[in-house]
Structure formats: C-alpha cells, structure tokens
Design a protein around this motif. Structure first.
Motif, PDB file in Angstrom:
ATOM      1  N   GLY A  23       0.785  -1.294   0.088  1.00 26.74           N
ATOM      2  CA  GLY A  23      -0.114   0.031   0.009  1.00 26.74           C
ATOM      3  C   GLY A  23       0.834   1.254  -0.077  1.00 26.74           C
ATOM      4  O   GLY A  23       1.947   1.194   0.705  1.00 26.74           O
ATOM      5  N   PHE A  24       0.303   2.232  -0.365  1.00 26.57           N
ATOM      6  CA  PHE A  24       0.889   3.665  -0.549  1.00 26.57           C
ATOM      7  C   PHE A  24      -0.058   4.616  -0.058  1.00 26.57           C
ATOM      8  O   PHE A  24      -1.288   5.045  -0.598  1.00 26.57           O
ATOM      9  N   GLU A  25       0.180   5.259   1.277  1.00 27.92           N
ATOM     10  CA  GLU A  25      -0.689   6.059   1.921  1.00 27.92           C
ATOM     11  C   GLU A  25      -0.340   7.588   1.476  1.00 27.92           C
ATOM     12  O   GLU A  25       0.672   8.053   1.386  1.00 27.92           O
ATOM     13  N   ALA A  26      -1.457   8.289   0.828  1.00 28.63           N
ATOM     14  CA  ALA A  26      -1.549   9.544   0.484  1.00 28.63           C
ATOM     15  C   ALA A  26      -1.133  10.605   1.620  1.00 28.63           C
ATOM     16  O   ALA A  26      -2.133  10.722   2.575  1.00 28.63           O
ATOM     17  N   THR A  27      -0.022  11.019   1.533  1.00 26.53           N
ATOM     18  CA  THR A  27       0.391  12.261   2.795  1.00 26.53           C
ATOM     19  C   THR A  27       0.069  13.684   2.341  1.00 26.53           C
ATOM     20  O   THR A  27       0.310  14.423   3.198  1.00 26.53           O
ATOM     21  N   SER A  28      -0.022  13.980   1.065  1.00 23.81           N
ATOM     22  CA  SER A  28      -0.175  15.144   0.814  1.00 23.81           C
ATOM     23  C   SER A  28      -0.806  15.427  -0.562  1.00 23.81           C
ATOM     24  O   SER A  28      -1.115  14.075  -1.322  1.00 23.81           O
ATOM     25  N   ALA A  29      -0.848  16.324  -1.517  1.00 23.28           N
ATOM     26  CA  ALA A  29      -1.360  16.416  -2.844  1.00 23.28           C
ATOM     27  C   ALA A  29      -0.443  15.926  -3.997  1.00 23.28           C
ATOM     28  O   ALA A  29      -1.068  15.731  -5.034  1.00 23.28           O
ATOM     29  N   THR A  30       0.686  15.598  -3.486  1.00 19.76           N
ATOM     30  CA  THR A  30       1.673  15.185  -4.443  1.00 19.76           C
ATOM     31  C   THR A  30       2.634  14.114  -4.071  1.00 19.76           C
ATOM     32  O   THR A  30       3.532  13.437  -4.714  1.00 19.76           O
ATOM     33  N   GLY A  31       2.301  13.305  -2.517  1.00 18.39           N
ATOM     34  CA  GLY A  31       3.340  12.748  -2.182  1.00 18.39           C
ATOM     35  C   GLY A  31       2.461  11.474  -1.580  1.00 18.39           C
ATOM     36  O   GLY A  31       1.316  11.622  -1.046  1.00 18.39           O
ATOM     37  N   TRP A  32       3.322  10.161  -1.327  1.00 20.19           N
ATOM     38  CA  TRP A  32       2.966   9.134  -0.751  1.00 20.19           C
ATOM     39  C   TRP A  32       3.900   8.541   0.216  1.00 20.19           C
ATOM     40  O   TRP A  32       5.212   8.698  -0.197  1.00 20.19           O
ATOM     41  N   THR A  33       3.498   7.851   1.118  1.00 20.30           N
ATOM     42  CA  THR A  33       4.575   7.084   1.904  1.00 20.30           C
ATOM     43  C   THR A  33       3.999   5.509   1.870  1.00 20.30           C
ATOM     44  O   THR A  33       3.150   5.247   2.342  1.00 20.30           O
ATOM     45  N   PRO A  34       4.943   4.484   1.439  1.00 24.80           N
ATOM     46  CA  PRO A  34       6.428   5.036   1.006  1.00 24.80           C
ATOM     47  C   PRO A  34       6.233   5.716  -0.433  1.00 24.80           C
ATOM     48  O   PRO A  34       5.236   5.737  -1.011  1.00 24.80           O
ATOM     49  N   ALA A  35       7.355   6.154  -0.928  1.00 27.63           N
ATOM     50  CA  ALA A  35       7.500   6.807  -2.195  1.00 27.63           C
ATOM     51  C   ALA A  35       7.168   5.952  -3.569  1.00 27.63           C
ATOM     52  O   ALA A  35       7.349   4.618  -3.189  1.00 27.63           O
ATOM     53  N   LEU A  36       6.430   6.456  -4.120  1.00 28.33           N
ATOM     54  CA  LEU A  36       5.784   5.726  -5.296  1.00 28.33           C
ATOM     55  C   LEU A  36       6.993   5.295  -6.233  1.00 28.33           C
ATOM     56  O   LEU A  36       8.045   5.629  -6.396  1.00 28.33           O
ATOM     57  N   PRO A  37       6.937   4.068  -6.786  1.00 32.49           N
ATOM     58  CA  PRO A  37       8.052   3.323  -7.778  1.00 32.49           C
ATOM     59  C   PRO A  37       8.048   4.364  -9.065  1.00 32.49           C
ATOM     60  O   PRO A  37       7.467   4.850  -9.564  1.00 32.49           O
ATOM     61  N   PRO A  38       9.291   4.365  -9.498  1.00 29.41           N
ATOM     62  CA  PRO A  38       9.679   5.028 -10.637  1.00 29.41           C
ATOM     63  C   PRO A  38       9.177   4.519 -11.942  1.00 29.41           C
ATOM     64  O   PRO A  38       8.690   3.480 -11.987  1.00 29.41           O
ATOM     65  N   SER A  39       9.534   5.213 -13.033  1.00 28.09           N
ATOM     66  CA  SER A  39       9.423   4.743 -14.370  1.00 28.09           C
ATOM     67  C   SER A  39       8.013   4.519 -14.796  1.00 28.09           C
ATOM     68  O   SER A  39       7.524   3.664 -15.340  1.00 28.09           O
ATOM     69  N   GLY A  40       6.969   5.332 -14.163  1.00 29.08           N
ATOM     70  CA  GLY A  40       5.687   5.273 -14.559  1.00 29.08           C
ATOM     71  C   GLY A  40       4.880   3.942 -14.272  1.00 29.08           C
ATOM     72  O   GLY A  40       3.895   3.603 -14.894  1.00 29.08           O
TER      73      GLY A  40
END
Length: 354
Positions: free
Chosen positions: A104-121
C-alpha cells in the motif's frame, strides 16, 4: 307571428380574463409537477448509478485483494526460486516483487505518498490525496507441465505444456509442484508445426532463456529452475496489479494497471479512496488493529483490508445547492452541485486466514 328576441352570445372581457388566469394557474401547476417529477427522477437515477458503480468497484477490488498472494499450491513455506533480473542479492523491482503479495501507498499530501511511489511510470498520473493499493498473485487457471528437458536438476530453458495453453512471450509465470516453485519470464513460445522432434504435436514449448531486461520486461538472470516439475507440476500466469484514482476527461475514475500494460479505467465517478490494513498481532487469523500503509509494521501480518470510497455523479447541477458530505471523518462542502455518497467495506485475505 311571434318575434324571437335577439340575445347577445359570447363572453365578456372579465370572463375571458378569469378563464385565462385559471388556465395559467393550472398550466403552472402542471409544469411544477412535471419539473418536480423530472428532478426527482434525476436524483434517483444519479443515486442508483452511484450505488451501482460502488457495487461494481468493490466487486473488482474484493476479487483481486481476496486472492492476494495466491500462487496455486505454492503456499507459505514453499521454497521459491525467482529467476527474474536483477537477481540476488539485489531486491526485485516493483513489478516483480512477487514475494510481497500486498503493498500500500498512503497519500500524505497532494503530491506525495509514503512509501514513495515506484519510478518509471509503474503507477501513472495518480491523483494526490488518494491511497493506492497493489496486489500480486495468480492471473489465470493452472496448466499442467508435461515435459521438462535437461539434467537433474534440469537446467534447460524449456518447459512443455499442452498446446493452446494461451501463454505468450514475455508472460511472467510461476511453476510449482506444491513442494517447490520457480518464477520466470517466458522468452519465446514454440507451437508445433508438422513433425517436430523437439516440440511434439499437442504441446507448446515455453522457452525461458537468459537475456537482458528491457523497459517492459525484467528478463531472466538464469534459466535453471532448480527442480524437475514434470511430476505434478503446474504453470500459472502471475502479475502485479495496481489500483489508484486518476482523472479521466473531466471526472475522477478508478484505474487498474496490470504489469507493464496500459492503465485501464474501471469505474467512473470515484473521487477518493482511503485504505487501512488490518494486522493480526497475536496469530489468531483476526485483525487486531487497522493501520494506514505507512504505519503497517509487518505486511506479512495483514489479514484484511478496509477500503472507503467516495463516489460522485458525473453530471453536475443534480441538486439545487451544494450538498455537504462526510468522508474519512471529515465534513466537506463542495463548490459544485453533484451528489456524493461514501461506501466502506472490509475484505479478508483468504490466503492469510486459512
């Protein structure tokens, strides 16, 4: 001869005015009734669509999450050889991290998630402030392994299954006999044409050779699966499936991205998604506490998932004025006149409670 009196026929101006007034009042009443009925129909139709969309969204999410970590008979404790690049001791890439069936990825702001989203789309253009859930597991029903050329343990890059199996080049698959398992990428599929001593009639030859990874495929760092799987071996497709909210035209929608494929719009009008994970702290197969993704202490102890969805109507101006709503414990008054409704469900992970 009797004379017939001449009388005046017709209506006076006053009578005409009274009749027109009554007619206008009746017409106004009819128009009011029709307008009210139409508005009632629009509201009821919008509510029905919201409820149907919520039902369908939960059906899709529940079906996938419930089976998270299902790899046929290769359950917990079955040793698994993962031949996908980059190979040990390096950790597997996000799409091939099949050892973690739920993430899971928890939304912590309008542009951020914890943990950070994986790269490369890997999760393209998600809307901020909305949680994301990732499920890994089996994609299809198993196919029986008929031959596995090579020594003992076999080290050839071939597995043979019944022809018409449906497996394709670049599929990520798992082979298991319930005692051991291996994960690899199919690099080529040879279907028998005429007489072929290497690939007999009635069989598909699945090649899993080594090779360099590409942007869409990890490749295999070794072709050795570590065991002969011809006795009771089964082959299944496996994949990583990510669920997130993203804008589609002018409305938010629930999207699913499977592996390296393009993300698909599943359900329109899903404005928000908030997720909590139920952890079993005393090994009794029951959730003792629900936590957001960044607070989960051990993903291996997660036995259930609580999902809350906020749905909105696609059409605006459904209501006469903005309608306040409560979602995730917060009361909000929107600027538009759409209808909104919140829904919550709890999904149990079958492979963690049995």
């Amino acid at each position: 001869m009797k004379r017939i009196p001449i009388t005046q026929h017709g209506f006076t101006l006053v009578e005409v005015m009274v009749a027109m007034t009554i007619g206008l009042l009746l017409m106004s009443g009819i128009i009011t009734i029709l307008t009210s009925s139409h508005q009632t129909y629009r509201v009821n139709d919008a509510l029905a669509r919201i409820q149907e969309n919520a039902r369908y969204a939960f059906h899709i999410l529940s079906k996938d999450i419930r089976m998270a970590g299902y790899f046929g008979c290769a359950g917990n404790g079955v040793p698994t050889v993962n031949t996908l690049n980059p190979g040990p001791p390096n950790p597997p890439d996000f799409l091939w991290n099949l050892g973690q069936p739920l993430e899971g990825f928890e939304a912590t702001s309008a542009t951020g998630w914890t943990p950070a989203l994986p790269p490369s789309g890997a999760i393209p253009s998600p809307l901020g402030g909305r949680d994301i859930i990732v499920v890994r597991g089996v994609d299809d029903s198993p196919t029986k392994v008929t031959q596995q050329p090579g020594g003992n343990p076999p080290d050839s890059a071939d597995l043979k299954v019944t022809a018409g199996s449906g497996f394709k080049e670049n599929d990520i698959v798992l082979v298991t006999d319930c005692m051991a398992s291996a994960i690899f990428q199919i690099t080529n599929v040879n279907t028998p044409q005429g007489t072929n001593v290497n690939t007999p009639q009635g069989m598909d030859n699945l090649v899993h050779n080594t090779g360099n990874p590409t942007a869409d495929t990890p490749g295999n760092y070794t072709k050795a699966l570590g065991k002969d799987f011809t006795k009771g071996g089964e082959l299944v497709k496996i994949s990583t499936r990510s669920y997130f909210i993203r804008m589609a035209e002018t409305w938010p929608s629930l999207y699913r991205k499977v592996g390296t494929k393009q993300a698909d719009e599943l359900v329109r009008g899903i404005e928000d998604m908030q997720i909590e994970y139920g952890e079993d702290l005393d090994q009794n197969w029951t959730a003792d506490i629900y936590r957001t993704a960044e607070a989960v202490a051990n993903w291996g102890n997660v036995v259930s998932v609580r999902i809350s969805l906020l749905l909105q109507t696609i059409e605006d101006n459904i209501t006469s004025q903005p309608q306040p709503y409560i979602f995730n414990g917060i009361t909000t008054t929107p600027t538009d006149r759409r209808l909104r409704q919140a829904f919550t469900t709890v999904i149990t992970l079958r492979n963690r409670v049995s």
